[in-house]
Design a protein around this motif. Sequence first.
Motif, PDB file in Angstrom:
ATOM      1  N   ASP A 141       0.708  -1.164   0.078  1.00 50.71           N
ATOM      2  CA  ASP A 141      -0.038  -0.183  -0.139  1.00 50.71           C
ATOM      3  C   ASP A 141       0.811   1.057   0.018  1.00 50.71           C
ATOM      4  OD1 ASP A 141      -2.330  -1.527   0.049  1.00 50.71           O
ATOM      5  OD2 ASP A 141      -2.533  -1.358   2.207  1.00 50.71           O
TER       6      ASP A 141
ATOM      7  N   ASN B  55       4.292   0.921  -7.182  1.00 47.86           N
ATOM      8  CA  ASN B  55       3.992   1.550  -8.433  1.00 47.86           C
ATOM      9  C   ASN B  55       5.360   1.491  -9.169  1.00 47.86           C
ATOM     10  OD1 ASN B  55       2.235   3.672  -9.379  1.00 47.86           O
ATOM     11  ND2 ASN B  55       3.788   5.041  -9.702  1.00 47.86           N
TER      12      ASN B  55
ATOM     13  N   ASP C 175       1.910   6.235  -0.714  1.00 50.01           N
ATOM     14  CA  ASP C 175       1.313   5.422  -1.873  1.00 50.01           C
ATOM     15  C   ASP C 175       1.373   6.206  -3.309  1.00 50.01           C
ATOM     16  OD1 ASP C 175      -0.159   3.799  -3.469  1.00 50.01           O
ATOM     17  OD2 ASP C 175      -1.824   3.757  -2.391  1.00 50.01           O
TER      18      ASP C 175
ATOM     19  N   SER D  37       0.912   5.399  -6.193  1.00 46.31           N
ATOM     20  CA  SER D  37      -0.143   4.880  -6.936  1.00 46.31           C
ATOM     21  C   SER D  37      -1.519   5.756  -6.992  1.00 46.31           C
ATOM     22  CB  SER D  37      -0.840   3.599  -6.933  1.00 46.31           C
ATOM     23  OG  SER D  37      -1.403   3.274  -5.592  1.00 46.31           O
ATOM     24  N   VAL D  38      -1.276   6.870  -5.821  1.00 48.46           N
ATOM     25  CA  VAL D  38      -2.397   7.539  -5.693  1.00 48.46           C
ATOM     26  C   VAL D  38      -2.017   9.221  -5.527  1.00 48.46           C
ATOM     27  CG1 VAL D  38      -4.161   8.249  -3.774  1.00 48.46           C
ATOM     28  CG2 VAL D  38      -3.571   5.917  -4.014  1.00 48.46           C
TER      29      VAL D  38
ATOM     30  N   SER E 206       5.499  13.137  -7.025  1.00 45.67           N
ATOM     31  CA  SER E 206       4.042  12.753  -6.630  1.00 45.67           C
ATOM     32  C   SER E 206       3.402  13.734  -5.926  1.00 45.67           C
ATOM     33  CB  SER E 206       4.076  11.499  -5.922  1.00 45.67           C
ATOM     34  OG  SER E 206       2.854  10.814  -5.576  1.00 45.67           O
TER      35      SER E 206
ATOM     36  N   SER F 171      -2.437  15.835  -5.606  1.00 45.07           N
ATOM     37  CA  SER F 171      -3.447  15.793  -6.736  1.00 45.07           C
ATOM     38  C   SER F 171      -2.964  16.687  -7.692  1.00 45.07           C
ATOM     39  CB  SER F 171      -4.789  16.316  -6.134  1.00 45.07           C
ATOM     40  OG  SER F 171      -4.527  17.780  -5.564  1.00 45.07           O
TER      41      SER F 171
ATOM     42  N   GLN G 199      -1.471   7.265 -14.785  1.00 44.45           N
ATOM     43  CA  GLN G 199      -1.636   5.751 -14.386  1.00 44.45           C
ATOM     44  C   GLN G 199      -2.362   5.275 -15.676  1.00 44.45           C
ATOM     45  OE1 GLN G 199      -0.922   3.869 -11.957  1.00 44.45           O
ATOM     46  NE2 GLN G 199      -0.317   5.251 -10.337  1.00 44.45           N
TER      47      GLN G 199
ATOM     48  N   SER H 193       0.471   0.642 -11.748  1.00 39.28           N
ATOM     49  CA  SER H 193       0.439   0.198 -10.402  1.00 39.28           C
ATOM     50  C   SER H 193      -0.578  -0.855 -10.405  1.00 39.28           C
ATOM     51  CB  SER H 193      -0.061   1.185  -9.379  1.00 39.28           C
ATOM     52  OG  SER H 193      -1.497   1.740  -9.841  1.00 39.28           O
TER      53      SER H 193
END
Length: 264
Positions: A22, A65, A150, A152-153, A209, A212, A246, A262
């Motif tokens: 995670d 990821n 994370d 991937s987020v 990363s 948002s 992604q 991911s």
Amino acid sequence: MKMIYLYLVLNILSVSSLYAADSSNYFRVWQGFKKDSINYEQFNEGLPRLMQETIDLYNIDYLNNYMVIIPPANKPDFIPDELALVGLSSKADYDFVKSTERGQAYMNMHGDYFQRGASKSARGVVNYKTEQPLELKNELAYDMIGKPIDWSVGYNRIIIGVKKPTLSQSEYKIELKKHIELAQKKMEPLGLKGYIVIANDQYEVAFLSWESKSAFERALENQNGIDVFVDAERIMDILMNQEAPQLKGVDGASENSTYNFSPP
């Protein structure tokens, strides 16, 4: 008795990694140079096979990821032909996968596409806040924020910057250290949550990363963010500055592109 011990070890690894995936707690930072015996068309045709095997090998248990950069064809020769950031659950999980027969076959597969010796992963990823290095070294990568997150987020981007010709290599490394410290200090409060840097004598690669896309866009308009981008242009010519969206699966590979995967 040995079989029981091995069974227990493997189960501990698989249970811990199920949760650890995670977040990225261990990174492999790869820089690969195309082998001379294949052309770029063959290289780009073959890379999807290697990329897919990376995803399948580490799978949902170990992979958080996986970001791949293929620089533009007009890049300087000292820029690698492929770069990758692989975010994994732990070093123990990586070592376990590497020790398997399939893991060894995967390592050997790199020889189908990349020069031996010149192509390699960073010797380590330095937690910059904890270790506070006095200088940047070529064989290392730097985690400027140093928190397991994370990847991937959120919203991921990459940057490749090439040293200004007016700077010597030693001057560039000194100024680059100041720049990445400035970027971390000013961008983290604006929503930058992951920031891993490859620092070399003639170029920088940054994997970023954000919380948002909107956080990134606000940073572009914020004076602190503007200061960082102006400072980057003082010491580097920007070769790539791209979003890393992604993707659901590997569907080809081409120059001047970024790929971000991911587990489902």
